[in-house]
Design a protein around this motif. Structure first.
Motif, mmCIF file in Angstrom:
data_model
loop_
_atom_site.group_PDB
_atom_site.id
_atom_site.type_symbol
_atom_site.label_atom_id
_atom_site.label_comp_id
_atom_site.label_asym_id
_atom_site.label_seq_id
_atom_site.Cartn_x
_atom_site.Cartn_y
_atom_site.Cartn_z
ATOM 1 N N LEU A 80 0.913 -1.225 0.059
ATOM 2 C CA LEU A 80 0.006 -0.044 -0.032
ATOM 3 C C LEU A 80 0.954 1.276 0.180
ATOM 4 O O LEU A 80 0.308 2.311 -0.718
ATOM 5 C CB LEU A 80 -0.925 -0.040 1.435
ATOM 6 N N LYS A 81 2.112 1.174 0.777
ATOM 7 C CA LYS A 81 2.917 2.341 0.677
ATOM 8 C C LYS A 81 3.359 2.569 -0.495
ATOM 9 O O LYS A 81 3.496 3.948 -1.114
ATOM 10 C CB LYS A 81 3.996 2.188 1.693
ATOM 11 N N LEU A 82 3.885 1.339 -1.437
ATOM 12 C CA LEU A 82 4.294 1.627 -2.661
ATOM 13 C C LEU A 82 3.338 2.444 -3.692
ATOM 14 O O LEU A 82 3.501 3.205 -4.446
ATOM 15 C CB LEU A 82 4.571 0.383 -3.132
ATOM 16 N N GLU A 83 2.010 1.836 -3.647
ATOM 17 C CA GLU A 83 0.798 2.427 -4.441
ATOM 18 C C GLU A 83 0.662 3.893 -3.909
ATOM 19 O O GLU A 83 0.373 4.715 -4.996
ATOM 20 C CB GLU A 83 -0.462 1.587 -4.172
ATOM 21 N N ALA A 121 1.985 13.843 4.074
ATOM 22 C CA ALA A 121 2.330 12.360 4.395
ATOM 23 C C ALA A 121 1.130 11.452 4.035
ATOM 24 O O ALA A 121 0.329 11.819 4.380
ATOM 25 C CB ALA A 121 2.829 12.277 5.930
ATOM 26 N N LEU A 122 1.528 10.602 3.175
ATOM 27 C CA LEU A 122 0.381 9.429 2.927
ATOM 28 C C LEU A 122 0.588 8.309 3.640
ATOM 29 O O LEU A 122 1.409 7.451 3.515
ATOM 30 C CB LEU A 122 0.555 9.154 1.357
ATOM 31 N N GLU A 123 -0.118 8.115 4.725
ATOM 32 C CA GLU A 123 0.200 7.045 5.652
ATOM 33 C C GLU A 123 -0.722 5.617 5.608
ATOM 34 O O GLU A 123 -2.079 5.923 5.340
ATOM 35 C CB GLU A 123 -0.306 7.622 7.187
ATOM 36 N N GLY A 174 -6.697 -3.279 -8.922
ATOM 37 C CA GLY A 174 -6.390 -2.014 -8.361
ATOM 38 C C GLY A 174 -6.991 -1.865 -7.216
ATOM 39 O O GLY A 174 -8.144 -2.254 -6.878
ATOM 40 N N LEU A 175 -6.771 -0.852 -6.225
ATOM 41 C CA LEU A 175 -7.321 -0.329 -5.041
ATOM 42 C C LEU A 175 -8.094 0.899 -5.397
ATOM 43 O O LEU A 175 -7.677 1.699 -6.329
ATOM 44 C CB LEU A 175 -6.306 0.297 -4.062
ATOM 45 N N SER A 198 -5.060 5.990 -7.312
ATOM 46 C CA SER A 198 -4.286 7.128 -7.910
ATOM 47 C C SER A 198 -5.164 8.550 -8.037
ATOM 48 O O SER A 198 -4.652 9.407 -8.020
ATOM 49 C CB SER A 198 -3.759 6.648 -9.209
ATOM 50 N N GLU A 199 -6.254 8.390 -8.608
ATOM 51 C CA GLU A 199 -7.123 9.355 -8.881
ATOM 52 C C GLU A 199 -7.290 10.022 -7.641
ATOM 53 O O GLU A 199 -7.331 11.443 -7.555
ATOM 54 C CB GLU A 199 -8.467 9.147 -9.572
#
Length: 389
Positions: A80-83, A121-123, A174-175, A198-199
């Protein structure tokens, strides 16, 4: 407030009557020890006798009695961090994974930034955490100028909406972001459809989605949220709606206050007339005033307005009329004031409040008084603002 109350022994009391309607003087219930046993005739709650600054008597209700964390991360967390990092980069932002803050007070799963030093920060939060803990972590980042957005693919997320956050679910390969995105319909917040992760990240980083505390009802898929994601236009639309409602409420409140002031002023006039009629000498003054130039026409005009017989009140000469002459009906109720004069001081508050016709022998006299009254309104508004300050 109320003009009536119920006494345990005397029954119903009426503050507008000289004897309260039961043969009692006002002093029997006002500021007495022990307090008079009064109750509201509608709800039965305790009441107290009070007098306004203008001398109006009323009854008021009494108050109501109220080790290495990275090593412990799962594969799902890492993915998830990677995405999240990929989504930030696709939006044109730089993205660094697992960046620690000053003195190690916090560590971001993904620190997205721009050349202008905007940092977010995206957590990825898949482990159990309480709303209190996640708020504390968000605040630590915020203290260093870093906003924190939280993501989880768990079904039940107790902290969802407690901080800027979103629930994810996997669709195909995809998520997608499921909640709590919303749009303002003009009356309430309604859920937005799911969108790819992503959107969502792109919208959040470029402020096409902002984290917002809704102040109007919102209909969501699962439960109400403290924080929603919404387009800025929706946030502005809600603010406009609330602003319009507040203006309406203020206007309604001001009108209610003016109505109360009118009631107080007219009650004062009725009490003054009642007192004057107890003095036989006042009758001669009223008869003399009834012969003044122009007053017959004013009496006829008031009679046409109110469809009743009109006479000069015995309370003529009272300072509240600004040298004008009260015109009353047979019951002593004030209907109009004839020819109040512009004086050196401000216009008496009574004439500003009473809300009844001011009649004049000439148009010139009317214009002079209206200028005087406008000045009085401005002075009173200024005093009110100074009082609030």
């Amino acid at each position: 407030m109320s003009f009536t109350a119920v006494h345990v022994e005397r029954g119903r009391l009426d503050a507008s009557l000289p004897d309260l309607g039961c043969g009692w003087d006002w002093s029997a219930v006002h500021r007495v020890r022990p307090p008079a046993r009064l109750a509201c005739p509608e709800c039965g709650h305790e009441m107290h006798a009070k007098v306004s600054p203008l001398g109006l008597r009323f009854f008021a209700h009494a108050p109501m009695a109220p080790t290495c964390t990275l090593a412990e991360e799962s594969m799902a967390h890492h993915l998830l961090k990677l995405e999240l990092a990929q989504a930030a980069r696709a939006a044109g932002w730089m993205a660094e994974l697992e960046v620690s803050g000053p003195d190690g007070r916090w560590r971001a799963d993904v620190l997205a930034s721009t050349a202008k030093n905007r940092r977010v920060a995206l957590e990825a939060q898949l482990a159990t955490i309480t709303p209190v803990e996640i708020r504390a972590r968000t605040e630590r980042m915020g203290a260093d100028g870093v906003r924190a957005y939280w993501f989880s693919d768990r079904t039940r997320i107790p902290w969802l909406g407690a901080v800027p956050s979103v629930r994810l679910t996997r669709q195909g390969e995809g998520l997608v972001a499921v909640e709590p995105m919303a749009r303002f319909t003009g009356a309430y917040w309604a859920p937005e459809p799911s969108i790819p992760l992503s959107e969502f990240v792109g919208r959040a980083l470029t402020s096409r989605f902002v984290s917002h505390y809704p102040r109007t009802p919102h209909h969501h898929v699962n439960r109400p949220m403290t924080l929603l994601w919404a387009h800025p236009k929706c946030v502005l639309a809600e603010a406009k709606k609330l602003g319009d409602e507040e203006k309406k409420q203020c206007t309604a409140q001001e009108e209610q206050e003016r109505a109360e002031e009118r009631g107080y002023a007219r009650q004062e006039a009725a009490l003054a007339e009642f007192a004057a009629r107890a003095d036989p000498d006042r009758a001669a003054l009223a008869r003399h005033s009834a012969r003044l130039p122009g007053i017959e026409q004013a009496i006829a005009q008031a009679a046409d307005m109110f469809l009743t017989r009109v006479t000069v009140g015995w309370s003529v000469g009272d300072s509240r009329y600004s040298s004008g002459i009260p015109l009353v009906n047979d019951h002593g109720n004030l209907l109009a004031v004839f020819d109040p004069l512009p004086l050196a001081g401000r216009c008496p508050d009574f004439l500003l409040d009473v809300g009844l016709p001011m009649l004049f022998p000439t148009e010139e006299r009317r214009e002079r008084f209206e200028e005087h009254r406008a000045t009085g309104e401005r002075l009173r508004s200024r005093r009110a603002l100074e009082g609030e300050a």
